[in-house]
Motif scaffolding. Sequence first.
Motif, PDB file in Angstrom:
ATOM      1  N   SER A 163       1.604 -16.673  45.485  1.00 52.15           N
ATOM      2  CA  SER A 163       2.264 -17.389  46.583  1.00 52.15           C
ATOM      3  C   SER A 163       3.770 -17.554  46.381  1.00 52.15           C
ATOM      4  O   SER A 163       4.342 -18.578  46.717  1.00 52.15           O
ATOM      5  N   VAL A 164       4.400 -16.526  45.835  1.00 49.29           N
ATOM      6  CA  VAL A 164       5.853 -16.579  45.634  1.00 49.29           C
ATOM      7  C   VAL A 164       6.549 -16.366  46.980  1.00 49.29           C
ATOM      8  O   VAL A 164       6.332 -15.346  47.640  1.00 49.29           O
ATOM      9  N   ASP A 165       7.361 -17.347  47.389  1.00 54.33           N
ATOM     10  CA  ASP A 165       7.937 -17.260  48.737  1.00 54.33           C
ATOM     11  C   ASP A 165       9.403 -17.670  48.836  1.00 54.33           C
ATOM     12  O   ASP A 165       9.953 -17.747  49.933  1.00 54.33           O
ATOM     13  N   ARG A 166      10.055 -17.917  47.669  1.00 53.88           N
ATOM     14  CA  ARG A 166      11.469 -18.287  47.734  1.00 53.88           C
ATOM     15  C   ARG A 166      12.121 -18.055  46.372  1.00 53.88           C
ATOM     16  O   ARG A 166      11.451 -18.064  45.337  1.00 53.88           O
ATOM     17  N   LEU A 206       3.801 -13.255  33.777  1.00 55.86           N
ATOM     18  CA  LEU A 206       3.033 -13.553  34.985  1.00 55.86           C
ATOM     19  C   LEU A 206       3.198 -12.444  36.016  1.00 55.86           C
ATOM     20  O   LEU A 206       4.317 -12.001  36.289  1.00 55.86           O
ATOM     21  N   ASP A 207       2.068 -12.021  36.582  1.00 58.27           N
ATOM     22  CA  ASP A 207       2.138 -11.134  37.740  1.00 58.27           C
ATOM     23  C   ASP A 207       2.418 -11.991  38.960  1.00 58.27           C
ATOM     24  O   ASP A 207       1.798 -13.050  39.140  1.00 58.27           O
ATOM     25  N   CYS A 208       3.338 -11.561  39.797  1.00 56.38           N
ATOM     26  CA  CYS A 208       3.712 -12.327  40.979  1.00 56.38           C
ATOM     27  C   CYS A 208       3.525 -11.488  42.240  1.00 56.38           C
ATOM     28  O   CYS A 208       3.956 -10.333  42.293  1.00 56.38           O
ATOM     29  N   LEU A 209       2.878 -12.091  43.225  1.00 56.07           N
ATOM     30  CA  LEU A 209       2.789 -11.470  44.541  1.00 56.07           C
ATOM     31  C   LEU A 209       3.683 -12.253  45.493  1.00 56.07           C
ATOM     32  O   LEU A 209       3.740 -13.490  45.431  1.00 56.07           O
ATOM     33  N   ILE A 210       4.354 -11.549  46.348  1.00 53.88           N
ATOM     34  CA  ILE A 210       5.182 -12.203  47.359  1.00 53.88           C
ATOM     35  C   ILE A 210       4.299 -12.508  48.561  1.00 53.88           C
ATOM     36  O   ILE A 210       3.660 -11.615  49.117  1.00 53.88           O
ATOM     37  N   ALA A 269      11.666  -9.532  46.310  1.00 57.03           N
ATOM     38  CA  ALA A 269      11.055  -8.573  45.382  1.00 57.03           C
ATOM     39  C   ALA A 269      12.031  -8.186  44.279  1.00 57.03           C
ATOM     40  O   ALA A 269      11.661  -8.097  43.102  1.00 57.03           O
ATOM     41  N   ALA A 270      13.274  -7.969  44.651  1.00 55.67           N
ATOM     42  CA  ALA A 270      14.290  -7.604  43.660  1.00 55.67           C
ATOM     43  C   ALA A 270      14.485  -8.738  42.648  1.00 55.67           C
ATOM     44  O   ALA A 270      14.633  -8.485  41.444  1.00 55.67           O
ATOM     45  N   LYS A 271      14.464  -9.978  43.121  1.00 59.09           N
ATOM     46  CA  LYS A 271      14.619 -11.137  42.229  1.00 59.09           C
ATOM     47  C   LYS A 271      13.466 -11.222  41.236  1.00 59.09           C
ATOM     48  O   LYS A 271      13.672 -11.477  40.049  1.00 59.09           O
ATOM     49  N   VAL A 272      12.229 -11.014  41.736  1.00 62.72           N
ATOM     50  CA  VAL A 272      11.066 -11.061  40.845  1.00 62.72           C
ATOM     51  C   VAL A 272      11.142  -9.930  39.821  1.00 62.72           C
ATOM     52  O   VAL A 272      10.911 -10.133  38.628  1.00 62.72           O
ATOM     53  N   ALA A 273      11.473  -8.739  40.287  1.00 59.74           N
ATOM     54  CA  ALA A 273      11.486  -7.558  39.419  1.00 59.74           C
ATOM     55  C   ALA A 273      12.474  -7.695  38.264  1.00 59.74           C
ATOM     56  O   ALA A 273      12.225  -7.172  37.166  1.00 59.74           O
ATOM     57  N   GLU A 274      13.567  -8.412  38.505  1.00 56.03           N
ATOM     58  CA  GLU A 274      14.580  -8.526  37.443  1.00 56.03           C
ATOM     59  C   GLU A 274      14.434  -9.806  36.622  1.00 56.03           C
ATOM     60  O   GLU A 274      15.148 -10.003  35.635  1.00 56.03           O
ATOM     61  N   ALA A 275      13.474 -10.665  36.983  1.00 51.40           N
ATOM     62  CA  ALA A 275      13.330 -11.954  36.297  1.00 51.40           C
ATOM     63  C   ALA A 275      12.551 -11.810  34.987  1.00 51.40           C
ATOM     64  O   ALA A 275      11.458 -11.240  34.975  1.00 51.40           O
ATOM     65  N   PRO A 276      13.075 -12.338  33.892  1.00 52.31           N
ATOM     66  CA  PRO A 276      12.345 -12.298  32.617  1.00 52.31           C
ATOM     67  C   PRO A 276      11.013 -13.032  32.732  1.00 52.31           C
ATOM     68  O   PRO A 276      10.923 -14.077  33.389  1.00 52.31           O
ATOM     69  N   GLY A 277       9.974 -12.465  32.130  1.00 50.18           N
ATOM     70  CA  GLY A 277       8.678 -13.122  32.116  1.00 50.18           C
ATOM     71  C   GLY A 277       7.832 -12.890  33.355  1.00 50.18           C
ATOM     72  O   GLY A 277       6.686 -13.335  33.410  1.00 50.18           O
ATOM     73  N   LEU A 278       8.383 -12.201  34.345  1.00 53.06           N
ATOM     74  CA  LEU A 278       7.638 -11.956  35.583  1.00 53.06           C
ATOM     75  C   LEU A 278       7.472 -10.461  35.824  1.00 53.06           C
ATOM     76  O   LEU A 278       8.340  -9.669  35.468  1.00 53.06           O
ATOM     77  N   ARG A 279       6.347 -10.108  36.459  1.00 57.87           N
ATOM     78  CA  ARG A 279       6.121  -8.734  36.900  1.00 57.87           C
ATOM     79  C   ARG A 279       5.862  -8.777  38.398  1.00 57.87           C
ATOM     80  O   ARG A 279       5.082  -9.611  38.870  1.00 57.87           O
ATOM     81  N   GLY A 317       3.893  -7.796  41.314  1.00 55.44           N
ATOM     82  CA  GLY A 317       2.584  -7.185  41.475  1.00 55.44           C
ATOM     83  C   GLY A 317       2.346  -6.573  42.841  1.00 55.44           C
ATOM     84  O   GLY A 317       1.608  -5.605  42.981  1.00 55.44           O
ATOM     85  N   GLY A 318       2.970  -7.170  43.886  1.00 55.28           N
ATOM     86  CA  GLY A 318       2.751  -6.671  45.237  1.00 55.28           C
ATOM     87  C   GLY A 318       2.884  -7.777  46.255  1.00 55.28           C
ATOM     88  O   GLY A 318       3.709  -8.682  46.093  1.00 55.28           O
TER      89      GLY A 318
END
Length: 239
Positions: free
Chosen positions: A103-106, A124-128, A154-164, A166-167
């Motif tokens: 539930s990543v939304d911001r 952590l895998d993160c879905l937007i 998506a770009a923010k998640v992709a470059e954030a340490p500790g996060l992947r 996911g989709g």
Amino acid sequence: MTDRKAQLAANLAHVEERISAACAATGRAREEVTLIVVTKTYPASDVRLLAELGVRHVAENKDQEAGPKAAESADLPVSWHFVGQLQTNKVRSVASYADVVQSVDRVKLVTALSTAAVRAERELDCLIQVALDAESGERGERGGVAPDGIEELAAKVAEAPGLRLGGLMTVAPLAGPYAGREQAAFERLMEFASSLRKAHPAANMVSAGMSADLEQAVAAGATHVRVGTAVLGVRPRLG
């Protein structure tokens, strides 16, 4: 076998039949779709029974319930998905047990999750979460980022340490152009997912569909369905 375990086994078998039939109807292999059982309002004892019955993915939407339940189930071979709207003051707790945050939304949430994941030495895998009922720049009534915000987030998640990254995830909208048109909504999500994979090839999870509309989600191409009531029964009313 306890009565509860027998009940869960029967419900799981029925849901399995529905997923298998939906896959067959659209020419998909059954293994392309992962079942996530949403255990909110149900006890950790049910999680244990589900694990015994072969369930490997469970989901919760409130940290105050999920945290203790995950701790009680720490010995089980299950992955925990957090699927609810997440406040930043709950992030440190959620990052301690969740394997996937759907539930990543911001951007603020991405920053908080990254900090917490690094502190906990976890990834952590993160879905937007996409709000298909949201107009440009607005959040939908069930949470989520407007479609035109997917790329930046998506770009923010992709470059954030500790996060992947996911989709994508969505909940069928109750309002707007897709209200009552679940399959059209999920097909739209798949279009966004295809665009996302051009920039982020590993972001191949698409979480959509629940007890009432899992067939439409499978037909659209979802990789994960989130089923609660159809497995666990009608949720008890909380006081």
